[in-house]
Design an enzyme around this catalytic site. Structure first.
Site, PDB file in Angstrom:
ATOM      1  N   TYR A 112      -8.518   6.897  -3.708  1.00  0.00           N
ATOM      2  CA  TYR A 112      -7.766   8.103  -4.104  1.00  0.00           C
ATOM      3  C   TYR A 112      -8.729   9.190  -4.613  1.00  0.00           C
ATOM      4  O   TYR A 112      -8.290  10.313  -4.863  1.00  0.00           O
ATOM      5  CB  TYR A 112      -6.728   7.813  -5.203  1.00  0.00           C
ATOM      6  CG  TYR A 112      -5.702   6.746  -4.855  1.00  0.00           C
ATOM      7  CD1 TYR A 112      -5.553   6.296  -3.541  1.00  0.00           C
ATOM      8  CD2 TYR A 112      -4.897   6.189  -5.825  1.00  0.00           C
ATOM      9  CE1 TYR A 112      -4.627   5.313  -3.224  1.00  0.00           C
ATOM     10  CE2 TYR A 112      -3.964   5.212  -5.519  1.00  0.00           C
ATOM     11  CZ  TYR A 112      -3.843   4.769  -4.215  1.00  0.00           C
ATOM     12  OH  TYR A 112      -2.925   3.790  -3.912  1.00  0.00           O
ATOM     13  N   HIS A 139      -7.355  -3.647  -2.031  1.00  0.00           N
ATOM     14  CA  HIS A 139      -6.465  -2.579  -1.568  1.00  0.00           C
ATOM     15  C   HIS A 139      -5.754  -2.941  -0.256  1.00  0.00           C
ATOM     16  O   HIS A 139      -4.545  -2.718  -0.118  1.00  0.00           O
ATOM     17  CB  HIS A 139      -7.268  -1.281  -1.406  1.00  0.00           C
ATOM     18  CG  HIS A 139      -6.433  -0.037  -1.473  1.00  0.00           C
ATOM     19  ND1 HIS A 139      -6.922   1.160  -1.935  1.00  0.00           N
ATOM     20  CD2 HIS A 139      -5.148   0.198  -1.148  1.00  0.00           C
ATOM     21  CE1 HIS A 139      -5.956   2.073  -1.882  1.00  0.00           C
ATOM     22  NE2 HIS A 139      -4.872   1.513  -1.401  1.00  0.00           N
TER      23      HIS A 139
HETATM   24  N1  LIG Z   1      -1.654  -0.173  -2.309  1.00  0.00           N
HETATM   25  C1  LIG Z   1      -1.406   0.683  -1.342  1.00  0.00           C
HETATM   26  O1  LIG Z   1      -1.756   0.455  -0.182  1.00  0.00           O
HETATM   27  C2  LIG Z   1      -0.682   1.955  -1.665  1.00  0.00           C
HETATM   28  C3  LIG Z   1      -0.215   2.781  -0.621  1.00  0.00           C
HETATM   29  C4  LIG Z   1       0.485   3.948  -0.965  1.00  0.00           C
HETATM   30  C5  LIG Z   1       0.690   4.256  -2.301  1.00  0.00           C
HETATM   31  N2  LIG Z   1       0.203   3.444  -3.303  1.00  0.00           N
HETATM   32  C6  LIG Z   1       0.433   3.740  -4.741  1.00  0.00           C
HETATM   33  O2  LIG Z   1       1.837   3.911  -4.931  1.00  0.00           O
HETATM   34  C7  LIG Z   1       2.064   5.165  -5.579  1.00  0.00           C
HETATM   35  C8  LIG Z   1       3.425   5.722  -5.222  1.00  0.00           C
HETATM   36  O3  LIG Z   1       3.562   5.907  -3.825  1.00  0.00           O
HETATM   37  P1  LIG Z   1       3.531   7.341  -3.113  1.00  0.00           P
HETATM   38  O4  LIG Z   1       2.755   8.286  -3.944  1.00  0.00           O
HETATM   39  O5  LIG Z   1       3.099   7.101  -1.712  1.00  0.00           O
HETATM   40  O6  LIG Z   1       5.048   7.776  -3.015  1.00  0.00           O
HETATM   41  P2  LIG Z   1       6.356   7.819  -3.937  1.00  0.00           P
HETATM   42  O7  LIG Z   1       6.025   7.511  -5.344  1.00  0.00           O
HETATM   43  O8  LIG Z   1       7.378   7.000  -3.233  1.00  0.00           O
HETATM   44  O9  LIG Z   1       6.795   9.325  -3.777  1.00  0.00           O
HETATM   45  C9  LIG Z   1       6.052  10.380  -4.305  1.00  0.00           C
HETATM   46  C10 LIG Z   1       6.720  11.682  -3.869  1.00  0.00           C
HETATM   47  O10 LIG Z   1       8.022  11.769  -4.471  1.00  0.00           O
HETATM   48  C11 LIG Z   1       8.119  12.989  -5.205  1.00  0.00           C
HETATM   49  N3  LIG Z   1       8.907  12.704  -6.411  1.00  0.00           N
HETATM   50  C12 LIG Z   1       8.556  11.931  -7.460  1.00  0.00           C
HETATM   51  N4  LIG Z   1       9.539  11.885  -8.376  1.00  0.00           N
HETATM   52  C13 LIG Z   1      10.546  12.644  -7.901  1.00  0.00           C
HETATM   53  C14 LIG Z   1      11.827  12.992  -8.394  1.00  0.00           C
HETATM   54  N5  LIG Z   1      12.264  12.527  -9.574  1.00  0.00           N
HETATM   55  N6  LIG Z   1      12.608  13.806  -7.629  1.00  0.00           N
HETATM   56  C15 LIG Z   1      12.175  14.270  -6.437  1.00  0.00           C
HETATM   57  N7  LIG Z   1      10.964  13.978  -5.915  1.00  0.00           N
HETATM   58  C16 LIG Z   1      10.147  13.169  -6.640  1.00  0.00           C
HETATM   59  C17 LIG Z   1       6.695  13.376  -5.530  1.00  0.00           C
HETATM   60  O11 LIG Z   1       6.588  14.782  -5.652  1.00  0.00           O
HETATM   61  P3  LIG Z   1       6.040  15.474  -7.019  1.00  0.00           P
HETATM   62  O12 LIG Z   1       4.683  14.901  -7.293  1.00  0.00           O
HETATM   63  O13 LIG Z   1       6.013  16.922  -6.659  1.00  0.00           O
HETATM   64  O14 LIG Z   1       7.050  15.149  -8.102  1.00  0.00           O
HETATM   65  C18 LIG Z   1       5.939  12.879  -4.298  1.00  0.00           C
HETATM   66  O15 LIG Z   1       6.030  13.834  -3.254  1.00  0.00           O
HETATM   67  C19 LIG Z   1       0.888   6.013  -5.087  1.00  0.00           C
HETATM   68  O16 LIG Z   1       0.747   7.205  -5.831  1.00  0.00           O
HETATM   69  C20 LIG Z   1      -0.224   5.031  -5.242  1.00  0.00           C
HETATM   70  O17 LIG Z   1      -0.600   4.911  -6.606  1.00  0.00           O
HETATM   71  C21 LIG Z   1      -0.452   2.300  -2.984  1.00  0.00           C
END
Ligand SMILES: NC(=O)c1ccc[n+]([C@@H]2O[C@H](COP(=O)([O-])OP(=O)(O)OC[C@H]3O[C@@H](n4cnc5c(N)ncnc54)[C@H](OP(=O)(O)O)[C@@H]3O)[C@@H](O)[C@H]2O)c1
Length: 276
Positions: free
Chosen positions: A50, A108
């Protein structure tokens, strides 16, 4: 705000809502992470890939909450698989984070074609034995991969972080985790890059409880004992995402959500997906 917790087979206790940090970089990212901590988040999920471990380090130093109350998770990238490579990568993560000890250290991606995740796992077992890591876990591992870790090293991960949301609920894998004390962590819990938050069934359920769709989705996770790590850059959305412990979804709501199953959003099947 009281956040429920779950405990893994090794005693690791995690809050059921943590903060995802993909895309939270530099000064804006630091500010967003600090606001999350002020709202009550204690688990911060970062990764080498990241590019924000230094920002997380700044957050740790500026946090109003003591270091020992934060749970910092970071991840070993695919390009560093191997015993010695893992040791070196871990030291680099510690340096960027500015910490002596990492609370939760995760592989990861398994990258099965590289076939070195067992070597990395052995290094991580040593790091945990030396007290440099609190708990060790993985991301994106299938049941056979978890079984291979267990049979070759005798140590199962404390956590498996996988894609998990109402479109892809990972039922069989979760059953395996439950049977072995492995905590299930959900990445993209809000189904980023899909239409999940516009889904009409979820909107209907949200209306009936007087909450938002994201709260229904995150309540669905925590009610099943899944640790969700939603990412938000906005203080109000962060607070909303944490406020899911004062209402309950009925069996009927859960049954309607179960019908939404579609499969992976990202198409990233751990048996074939490579991420370095
Ligand atoms: N291990 C892996 O392979 C892997 C892969 C992907 C992700 N991850 C981890 O998982 C975390 C979460 O996944 P993600 O970031 O892919 O997606 P997510 O948490 O499912 O979604 C994030 C999105 O939702 C929006 N959002 C958040 N809260 C909201 C709300 N209350 N209302 C409306 N929109 C909202 C955010 O926008 P705003 O920021 O503008 O609020 C952002 O665009 C990552 O940040 C990372 O730490 C791990």
């Amino acid at each position: 705000m009281s956040v429920a917790t779950r405990t893994a087979h090794d005693g690791l206790t995690l809050p059921l809502i943590g903060l995802g940090t993909y895309g939270l970089n530099d000064a804006d990212g630091v500010a967003a992470m600090l606001s999350a901590i002020e709202s009550g988040y204690r688990l911060i999920d970062t990764a080498v890939n990241y590019g924000n471990e230094e920002s997380v380090g700044e957050v740790i130093r500026r946090s109003p909450v003591p270091r020992e109350d934060l749970i910092i998770a970071t991840k070993l990238p695919g390009r560093h698989h191997g015993f010695d490579e893992t040791m070196a990568s871990f030291d680099e993560s510690r340096r960027r984070l500015g910490v002596d000890r990492i609370d939760l250290y995760l592989i990861h991606w398994p990258n099965p074609s590289v076939n070195r995740y067992v070597d990395s796992w052995q290094a991580m077992i040593e790091l945990a034995g030396d007290g440099l890591v609190g708990s060790i876990g993985v991301c994106n591992f299938t049941q056979p991969m978890l079984e291979r870790l267990g049979s070759t090293t005798g140590v199962l991960p404390s956590v498996n972080q996988v894609e998990l949301h109402p479109y892809f609920s990972q039922g069989p894998l979760r059953d395996f985790h439950e049977a072995h004390g492995i905590l299930t962590q959900a990445w993209s819990p809000l189904g980023r890059k899909s239409d999940l938050l516009e889904n009409s069934v979820l909107a209907d359920i949200a209306r009936s409880h007087g909450v938002s769709v994201t709260q229904v989705v995150l309540r669905w996770h925590v009610q099943q004992g899944i640790v969700a790590i939603p990412k938000s850059s906005d203080a109000q959305r962060q607070q909303q995402n944490l406020a899911v412990f004062d209402f309950e979804l009925a069996d009927e709501d859960m049954a309607r959500i179960a019908e939404l199953e579609r499969g992976r959003i990202w198409g990233a099947d751990p048996d074939t997906h490579e991420e370095m």
